[in-house]
Motif scaffolding. Structure first.
Motif, PDB file in Angstrom:
ATOM      1  N   TYR A   1      -5.739   0.390 -10.202  1.00 10.47           N
ATOM      2  CA  TYR A   1      -6.866   1.181 -10.053  1.00 10.47           C
ATOM      3  C   TYR A   1      -5.783   1.828 -11.801  1.00 10.47           C
ATOM      4  O   TYR A   1      -4.831   1.788 -11.863  1.00 10.47           O
ATOM      5  CB  TYR A   1      -6.787   1.433  -9.057  1.00 10.47           C
ATOM      6  CG  TYR A   1      -6.750   0.959  -7.565  1.00 10.47           C
ATOM      7  CD1 TYR A   1      -8.296   1.638  -7.125  1.00 10.47           C
ATOM      8  CD2 TYR A   1      -6.269  -0.159  -7.324  1.00 10.47           C
ATOM      9  CE1 TYR A   1      -8.160   0.992  -6.270  1.00 10.47           C
ATOM     10  CE2 TYR A   1      -6.606  -0.506  -5.999  1.00 10.47           C
ATOM     11  CZ  TYR A   1      -8.028  -0.238  -5.426  1.00 10.47           C
ATOM     12  OH  TYR A   1      -8.198  -0.559  -4.412  1.00 10.47           O
TER      13      TYR A   1
ATOM     14  N   PRO B   1       1.248  -1.234  -0.260  1.00 16.85           N
ATOM     15  CA  PRO B   1      -0.157  -0.161  -0.460  1.00 16.85           C
ATOM     16  C   PRO B   1       1.387   1.270   0.004  1.00 16.85           C
ATOM     17  O   PRO B   1       0.209   2.407  -0.678  1.00 16.85           O
ATOM     18  CB  PRO B   1      -0.750  -0.442   1.045  1.00 16.85           C
ATOM     19  CG  PRO B   1       0.148  -1.134   2.129  1.00 16.85           C
ATOM     20  CD  PRO B   1       0.531  -2.037   1.695  1.00 16.85           C
TER      21      PRO B   1
ATOM     22  N   VAL C   1      -4.942   1.971   1.373  1.00 13.81           N
ATOM     23  CA  VAL C   1      -5.061   2.198  -0.124  1.00 13.81           C
ATOM     24  C   VAL C   1      -6.593   3.197  -0.229  1.00 13.81           C
ATOM     25  O   VAL C   1      -6.482   4.345  -1.012  1.00 13.81           O
ATOM     26  CB  VAL C   1      -5.579   0.958  -0.661  1.00 13.81           C
ATOM     27  CG1 VAL C   1      -6.464   1.938  -2.260  1.00 13.81           C
ATOM     28  CG2 VAL C   1      -4.391   0.495  -1.336  1.00 13.81           C
ATOM     29  N   GLU C   2      -7.547   2.744   0.661  1.00 12.21           N
ATOM     30  CA  GLU C   2      -8.427   3.275   0.573  1.00 12.21           C
ATOM     31  C   GLU C   2      -8.357   5.077   1.526  1.00 12.21           C
ATOM     32  O   GLU C   2      -8.798   6.312   1.261  1.00 12.21           O
ATOM     33  CB  GLU C   2     -10.076   3.066   1.395  1.00 12.21           C
ATOM     34  CG  GLU C   2     -10.452   1.728   0.961  1.00 12.21           C
ATOM     35  CD  GLU C   2     -11.058   2.082  -1.114  1.00 12.21           C
ATOM     36  OE1 GLU C   2     -11.482   2.843  -0.933  1.00 12.21           O
ATOM     37  OE2 GLU C   2     -10.426   1.134  -2.037  1.00 12.21           O
TER      38      GLU C   2
ATOM     39  N   PHE D   1       1.902   1.977  -3.538  1.00 12.58           N
ATOM     40  CA  PHE D   1       0.885   2.405  -4.160  1.00 12.58           C
ATOM     41  C   PHE D   1       0.290   4.213  -3.855  1.00 12.58           C
ATOM     42  O   PHE D   1       0.224   5.018  -5.048  1.00 12.58           O
ATOM     43  CB  PHE D   1      -0.796   1.916  -3.999  1.00 12.58           C
ATOM     44  CG  PHE D   1      -2.086   2.172  -4.235  1.00 12.58           C
ATOM     45  CD1 PHE D   1      -2.114   2.151  -5.526  1.00 12.58           C
ATOM     46  CD2 PHE D   1      -2.664   3.707  -3.613  1.00 12.58           C
ATOM     47  CE1 PHE D   1      -3.605   2.495  -6.201  1.00 12.58           C
ATOM     48  CE2 PHE D   1      -4.142   3.774  -4.283  1.00 12.58           C
ATOM     49  CZ  PHE D   1      -4.606   2.999  -5.248  1.00 12.58           C
ATOM     50  N   PHE D   2       0.625   4.370  -2.833  1.00  9.53           N
ATOM     51  CA  PHE D   2       0.810   5.140  -2.446  1.00  9.53           C
ATOM     52  C   PHE D   2       1.639   6.755  -2.878  1.00  9.53           C
ATOM     53  O   PHE D   2       1.077   7.812  -3.417  1.00  9.53           O
ATOM     54  CB  PHE D   2       0.670   6.382  -0.804  1.00  9.53           C
ATOM     55  CG  PHE D   2       1.039   7.629  -0.515  1.00  9.53           C
ATOM     56  CD1 PHE D   2      -0.075   8.183  -0.033  1.00  9.53           C
ATOM     57  CD2 PHE D   2       3.017   8.457  -0.686  1.00  9.53           C
ATOM     58  CE1 PHE D   2      -0.171   9.557   0.308  1.00  9.53           C
ATOM     59  CE2 PHE D   2       2.599   9.304  -0.577  1.00  9.53           C
ATOM     60  CZ  PHE D   2       1.642  10.353   0.538  1.00  9.53           C
TER      61      PHE D   2
ATOM     62  N   TRP E   1      -5.292   6.758   0.932  1.00  8.75           N
ATOM     63  CA  TRP E   1      -4.454   7.045   0.324  1.00  8.75           C
ATOM     64  C   TRP E   1      -5.268   7.583  -0.520  1.00  8.75           C
ATOM     65  O   TRP E   1      -5.567   8.896  -1.174  1.00  8.75           O
ATOM     66  CB  TRP E   1      -3.801   6.515  -0.398  1.00  8.75           C
ATOM     67  CG  TRP E   1      -2.704   5.727   0.669  1.00  8.75           C
ATOM     68  CD1 TRP E   1      -2.249   4.937   0.083  1.00  8.75           C
ATOM     69  CD2 TRP E   1      -2.345   6.272   1.962  1.00  8.75           C
ATOM     70  NE1 TRP E   1      -1.151   4.014   1.450  1.00  8.75           N
ATOM     71  CE2 TRP E   1      -1.228   4.923   2.392  1.00  8.75           C
ATOM     72  CE3 TRP E   1      -2.702   7.207   2.445  1.00  8.75           C
ATOM     73  CZ2 TRP E   1      -0.862   5.430   3.716  1.00  8.75           C
ATOM     74  CZ3 TRP E   1      -1.837   6.718   3.932  1.00  8.75           C
ATOM     75  CH2 TRP E   1      -0.917   5.821   4.308  1.00  8.75           C
TER      76      TRP E   1
ATOM     77  N   SER F   1      -8.029  -1.825   0.327  1.00 11.39           N
ATOM     78  CA  SER F   1      -7.558  -2.120   1.528  1.00 11.39           C
ATOM     79  C   SER F   1      -7.856  -0.870   2.654  1.00 11.39           C
ATOM     80  O   SER F   1      -7.517   0.352   1.808  1.00 11.39           O
ATOM     81  CB  SER F   1      -6.136  -2.731   1.925  1.00 11.39           C
ATOM     82  OG  SER F   1      -4.822  -1.401   1.381  1.00 11.39           O
TER      83      SER F   1
ATOM     84  N   ARG G   1     -11.288   1.809 -10.640  1.00 15.13           N
ATOM     85  CA  ARG G   1     -10.493   0.140  -9.722  1.00 15.13           C
ATOM     86  C   ARG G   1     -11.545  -0.723 -10.589  1.00 15.13           C
ATOM     87  O   ARG G   1     -12.840  -0.715 -10.631  1.00 15.13           O
ATOM     88  CB  ARG G   1     -11.006   0.278  -8.617  1.00 15.13           C
ATOM     89  CG  ARG G   1     -10.282  -1.306  -7.809  1.00 15.13           C
ATOM     90  CD  ARG G   1     -10.167  -1.719  -6.970  1.00 15.13           C
ATOM     91  NE  ARG G   1      -9.708  -2.774  -6.487  1.00 15.13           N
ATOM     92  CZ  ARG G   1     -10.759  -4.207  -5.381  1.00 15.13           C
ATOM     93  NH1 ARG G   1     -12.168  -3.527  -4.978  1.00 15.13           N
ATOM     94  NH2 ARG G   1      -9.699  -4.812  -5.919  1.00 15.13           N
TER      95      ARG G   1
END
Length: 305
Positions: free
Chosen positions: A68, A20, A48-49, A23-24, A51, A45, A63
């Motif tokens: 994403y 994650p 992720v939500e 991902f950020f 961020w 997750s 998504r």
């Protein structure tokens, strides 16, 4: 109540979920460059939500079953970005990256000592950093972006990522010298956005004889004489790629947890898949080697980081 009993063996195969934190970092680089990014695999997750919520209003995030899609919105570069909490992934790079892009950032938790460190760091690039506070929220403002430059002396390891993050956010060219082996996720991910991080040795070899270099390496463990010295450059002023495709490796923290557990319980065969093997995110493997541990690795693919 949770009862934990000692494991007799640890075995099996585990495919690690994507990191994650990376991902950020991919989202932040997408916003800073204005480049659409497709990040895979698509594993939802709470982090992720979180961020995604941070960047709401600055990017449209969709998504599907595989990835994403991050589409930066055309917005005023001076509009502040509000980052809640203090757990900013890859903070030394991502915060300066976003500060260069938006010009100011709102932070809920910012100790005076940390701000003083960041201000001194920014001042070494010719820019300045000021701080406004209201209702418990602190707003950092970047000034003098037109004066941005990197120092002529070797850049300290603690300054490298802030400097290059600021350069990327401001979309300027960055070039500096370092006296250490560069270990950074930027070298692999920048080409995904259409940029290149070039690292060139500045040492002049006093001997070109292969045998002499081999004997020196066997005696000292060094491939060349004298201290390390490299030139690192990246040109962020040119237009980015139309779309960046980022394949994320597994969560490095989760990988470390399983590797440490396996060292404690040696019985059984454990295979971890989707583990990043770059030097900057495999410190536990290096530590185990120093301690005499043996971990078998096999490269199965190349990701963005």
């Amino acid at each position: 109540m949770v009862t934990i009993t000692a494991a007799k063996e640890i075995k099996g195969t585990l495919f690690l979920p994507p990191s994650p934190d990376l991902f950020f970092l991919g989202m932040a680089m997408s916003l800073a460059t204005g480049c659409r990014a497709r990040i895979a695999p698509a594993a939802a997750s709470p982090l992720v939500e979180k961020w995604i919520d941070w960047f709401e209003g600055h990017a449209r995030v969709t998504r599907d079953h595989a990835s994403y899609c991050i589409e930066p919105k055309a917005s005023d570069a001076a509009a502040p970005l509000h980052l809640t909490g203090s757990d900013i992934p890859y903070r030394d790079f991502s915060l300066f990256l976003l500060l260069g892009r938006f010009g100011s950032i709102l932070l809920d938790n910012l100790p005076d000592r940390r701000f003083s460190q960041w201000r001194r760091c920014v001042e070494r690039t010719g820019c300045s950093l000021s701080l406004d506070q209201s209702d418990g929220t602190r707003r950092m403002v970047l000034d003098g972006a037109d004066r941005f430059h990197l120092p002529d002396i070797a850049v300290d390891a603690d300054d490298f990522h802030p400097f290059f993050g600021l350069a990327m956010g401001l979309r300027k060219r960055a070039e500096c010298s370092v006296d250490y082996a560069l270990s950074s996720p930027l070298r692999h991910v920048l080409p995904c956005f259409g940029f290149e991080c070039t690292v060139r040795s500045l040492l002049r070899k006093k001997d070109e004889d292969v045998l002499s270099r081999r004997l020196r390496f066997l005696k000292t463990g060094k491939k060349s004489e004298g201290p390390l010295q490299f030139n690192v450059s990246a040109d962020f002023s040119k237009p980015p790629a139309a779309e960046a495709r980022l394949e994320l490796p597994g969560d490095e923290a989760l990988a470390s947890l399983f590797i440490a557990a396996k060292c404690i319980v040696p019985k059984g065969s454990l295979v971890l898949e989707n583990v990043g093997l770059e030097s900057w995110n495999t410190q536990i493997l290096q530590l185990l080697k120093i301690m005499g541990g043996v971990v078998g690795t096999q490269e199965t693919g190349m990701g963005a980081f």
